[in-house]
Scaffold this motif. Structure first.
Motif, PDB file in Angstrom:
ATOM      1  N   LEU A 196      12.480  21.584 -60.181  1.00  0.00           N
ATOM      2  CA  LEU A 196      11.585  22.379 -59.340  1.00  0.00           C
ATOM      3  C   LEU A 196      10.115  22.029 -59.533  1.00  0.00           C
ATOM      4  N   PRO A 197       9.602  21.853 -60.742  1.00  0.00           N
ATOM      5  CA  PRO A 197       8.176  21.527 -60.878  1.00  0.00           C
ATOM      6  C   PRO A 197       7.759  20.280 -60.108  1.00  0.00           C
ATOM      7  N   ARG A 198       8.603  19.248 -60.132  1.00  0.00           N
ATOM      8  CA  ARG A 198       8.256  18.035 -59.391  1.00  0.00           C
ATOM      9  C   ARG A 198       8.357  18.259 -57.889  1.00  0.00           C
ATOM     10  N   ARG A 199       9.318  19.052 -57.459  1.00  0.00           N
ATOM     11  CA  ARG A 199       9.421  19.350 -56.035  1.00  0.00           C
ATOM     12  C   ARG A 199       8.207  20.149 -55.548  1.00  0.00           C
ATOM     13  N   LEU A 200       7.785  21.119 -56.348  1.00  0.00           N
ATOM     14  CA  LEU A 200       6.620  21.924 -55.977  1.00  0.00           C
ATOM     15  C   LEU A 200       5.353  21.068 -55.946  1.00  0.00           C
ATOM     16  N   THR A 201       5.240  20.170 -56.903  1.00  0.00           N
ATOM     17  CA  THR A 201       4.083  19.272 -56.921  1.00  0.00           C
ATOM     18  C   THR A 201       4.057  18.393 -55.680  1.00  0.00           C
ATOM     19  N   ALA A 202       5.227  17.888 -55.283  1.00  0.00           N
ATOM     20  CA  ALA A 202       5.308  17.060 -54.082  1.00  0.00           C
ATOM     21  C   ALA A 202       4.919  17.856 -52.838  1.00  0.00           C
ATOM     22  N   GLU A 203       5.354  19.121 -52.769  1.00  0.00           N
ATOM     23  CA  GLU A 203       5.011  19.947 -51.619  1.00  0.00           C
ATOM     24  C   GLU A 203       3.512  20.245 -51.565  1.00  0.00           C
ATOM     25  N   ALA A 204       2.922  20.535 -52.723  1.00  0.00           N
ATOM     26  CA  ALA A 204       1.484  20.797 -52.763  1.00  0.00           C
ATOM     27  C   ALA A 204       0.694  19.543 -52.415  1.00  0.00           C
ATOM     28  N   LEU A 205       1.095  18.415 -52.994  1.00  0.00           N
ATOM     29  CA  LEU A 205       0.412  17.151 -52.736  1.00  0.00           C
ATOM     30  C   LEU A 205       0.515  16.753 -51.268  1.00  0.00           C
ATOM     31  N   GLY A 206       1.733  16.838 -50.728  1.00  0.00           N
ATOM     32  CA  GLY A 206       1.929  16.449 -49.344  1.00  0.00           C
ATOM     33  C   GLY A 206       1.136  17.310 -48.376  1.00  0.00           C
ATOM     34  N   THR A 207       1.158  18.632 -48.592  1.00  0.00           N
ATOM     35  CA  THR A 207       0.415  19.526 -47.707  1.00  0.00           C
ATOM     36  C   THR A 207      -1.087  19.293 -47.855  1.00  0.00           C
ATOM     37  N   GLY A 208      -1.524  19.053 -49.100  1.00  0.00           N
ATOM     38  CA  GLY A 208      -2.937  18.775 -49.316  1.00  0.00           C
ATOM     39  C   GLY A 208      -3.400  17.517 -48.607  1.00  0.00           C
TER      40      GLY A 208
ATOM     41  N   ILE B 143       1.755  11.923 -41.288  1.00  0.00           N
ATOM     42  CA  ILE B 143       3.032  12.637 -41.353  1.00  0.00           C
ATOM     43  C   ILE B 143       4.179  11.662 -41.625  1.00  0.00           C
ATOM     44  N   VAL B 144       4.183  10.523 -40.935  1.00  0.00           N
ATOM     45  CA  VAL B 144       5.223   9.517 -41.163  1.00  0.00           C
ATOM     46  C   VAL B 144       5.193   9.047 -42.618  1.00  0.00           C
ATOM     47  N   VAL B 145       4.012   8.778 -43.121  1.00  0.00           N
ATOM     48  CA  VAL B 145       3.864   8.294 -44.499  1.00  0.00           C
ATOM     49  C   VAL B 145       4.325   9.342 -45.511  1.00  0.00           C
ATOM     50  N   LEU B 146       3.870  10.581 -45.335  1.00  0.00           N
ATOM     51  CA  LEU B 146       4.179  11.625 -46.312  1.00  0.00           C
ATOM     52  C   LEU B 146       5.665  11.968 -46.349  1.00  0.00           C
ATOM     53  N   ILE B 147       6.294  12.080 -45.181  1.00  0.00           N
ATOM     54  CA  ILE B 147       7.723  12.399 -45.170  1.00  0.00           C
ATOM     55  C   ILE B 147       8.526  11.249 -45.762  1.00  0.00           C
ATOM     56  N   SER B 148       8.118  10.014 -45.470  1.00  0.00           N
ATOM     57  CA  SER B 148       8.844   8.853 -45.987  1.00  0.00           C
ATOM     58  C   SER B 148       8.752   8.757 -47.499  1.00  0.00           C
ATOM     59  N   THR B 149       7.575   9.070 -48.052  1.00  0.00           N
ATOM     60  CA  THR B 149       7.363   8.858 -49.488  1.00  0.00           C
ATOM     61  C   THR B 149       7.704  10.059 -50.351  1.00  0.00           C
ATOM     62  N   LEU B 150       7.481  11.267 -49.834  1.00  0.00           N
ATOM     63  CA  LEU B 150       7.720  12.470 -50.630  1.00  0.00           C
ATOM     64  C   LEU B 150       9.008  13.205 -50.248  1.00  0.00           C
ATOM     65  N   GLY B 151       9.566  12.856 -49.100  1.00  0.00           N
ATOM     66  CA  GLY B 151      10.806  13.483 -48.674  1.00  0.00           C
ATOM     67  C   GLY B 151      11.927  13.385 -49.681  1.00  0.00           C
ATOM     68  N   PRO B 152      12.132  12.217 -50.322  1.00  0.00           N
ATOM     69  CA  PRO B 152      13.201  12.108 -51.308  1.00  0.00           C
ATOM     70  C   PRO B 152      13.009  13.011 -52.529  1.00  0.00           C
TER      71      PRO B 152
END
Length: 231
Positions: free
Chosen positions: A4-16, A51-60
Motif C-alpha cells: 500500500l505505501p508504494r501504491r499511495l506514493t504512485a497515486e500522489a506522484l501521478g496526480t501531482g 496522461i498516456v505517460v503516467l498511466i503507462s509508467t505508474l499503472g503497474p
C-alpha cells in the motif's frame, strides 16, 4: 500485489504530475499567446500526453487512478478495498495540491492562490457529468477489451473532452480541488467546486451502472473478448 505505501506514493506522484502539467502548460500557454483557443490547444496536448505517460509508467504500481471518482468506481466494483479507496482519494488530493504549487514555483508565482475564474451553471455541471461519465466508461471498456491500450484511450478521450465539453473536462475531483488554488488559465473559483465534484461523482456512478449492464455476458459475467463468442 504491490504494498500500500508504494501504491499511495504512485497515486500522489501521478496526480501531482498531472496537475503540474495542467497548470504549468496553462501558465506557459497564457504567457506565450493571448489567443485563448491556441492556449487551450496547448493545454490540451500537454494534458493528453502526460496522461498516456503516467498511466503507462505508474499503472503497474497502483492502477493509475489519479482520480477519486475512478477509485470510488473500483471500490464499488469490489476491486479495491474501501479503506484503500479512501486513502487513494486523500493522497490524490494532496498530490494534486502539491502539483499546483510546484507549477507556481516553476513560474515564480505565489504558491497558493485563490482562483477567480467562474465556472458555474447548468451547462458546466452537465459538462462535468458527461466528461466523467465518458472517462469511466472508457476506463471500464478499455480494461475489458483493450487493456494494453488503456493509457492511449484515456489520453485521447481527455484530449477530445477538452474540446467537446463546455467545462474543458476536469472529470476529476482531486484535479478540480487543486485547480481552485491557481488563479491562472486553468483555475476554478473555490465557490464553484461543490457543483463540479457533485457532477463528477454523478457521472461516474451513471457510467458504472450503464457499463456494468453493457459489459455483462449472457450468463451474468462480463462479455467475452472474442465477438464470435457473444450472444
Amino acid at each position: 500485489m504491490i504494498d500500500l505505501p508504494r501504491r499511495l506514493t504512485a497515486e500522489a506522484l501521478g496526480t501531482g504530475l498531472l496537475v503540474a502539467t495542467v497548470v504549468g502548460s496553462g501558465i506557459m500557454a497564457g504567457t506565450l499567446t493571448k489567443d485563448v483557443a491556441l492556449a487551450l490547444l496547448a493545454n490540451t496536448v500537454a494534458t493528453g500526453a502526460i496522461i498516456v505517460v503516467l498511466i503507462s509508467t505508474l499503472g503497474p504500481i497502483s492502477g493509475a487512478h489519479f482520480n477519486p471518482a475512478v477509485s470510488l468506481i473500483f471500490a464499488l466494483r469490489r476491486e479495491l478495498p474501501v479503506r484503500d479507496a479512501g486513502l487513494y482519494a486523500l493522497v490524490q488530493i494532496i498530490g494534486g495540491v502539491l502539483g499546483a504549487m510546484v507549477a507556481h514555483a516553476m513560474f515564480a508565482l505565489p504558491l497558493l492562490q485563490a482562483s477567480t475564474t467562474v465556472r458555474s451553471g447548468g451547462g458546466q455541471w452537465l459538462s462535468e457529468g458527461v466528461a466523467t461519465f465518458g472517462l469511466v466508461a472508457t476506463v471500464l471498456a478499455g480494461i475489458r477489451f483493450e487493456r494494453k491500450n488503456v493509457p492511449l484511450l484515456v489520453g485521447l478521450y481527455i484530449t477530445a473532452a477538452y474540446w467537446f465539453t463546455a467545462s474543458t473536462s476536469f472529470a476529476n475531483p482531486a484535479v478540480a480541488i487543486a485547480r481552485s488554488i491557481t488563479d491562472t488559465f486553468s483555475g476554478i473559483r473555490p465557490l464553484d467546486l461543490p457543483g463540479f465534484v457533485a457532477a463528477q461523482v454523478a457521472g461516474a456512478l451513471i457510467a458504472l451502472t450503464l457499463m456494468s449492464w453493457l459489459l455483462r455476458g449472457p450468463a451474468g459475467g462480463e462479455l467475452p473478448i472474442n465477438p464470435e463468442d457473444r450472444s
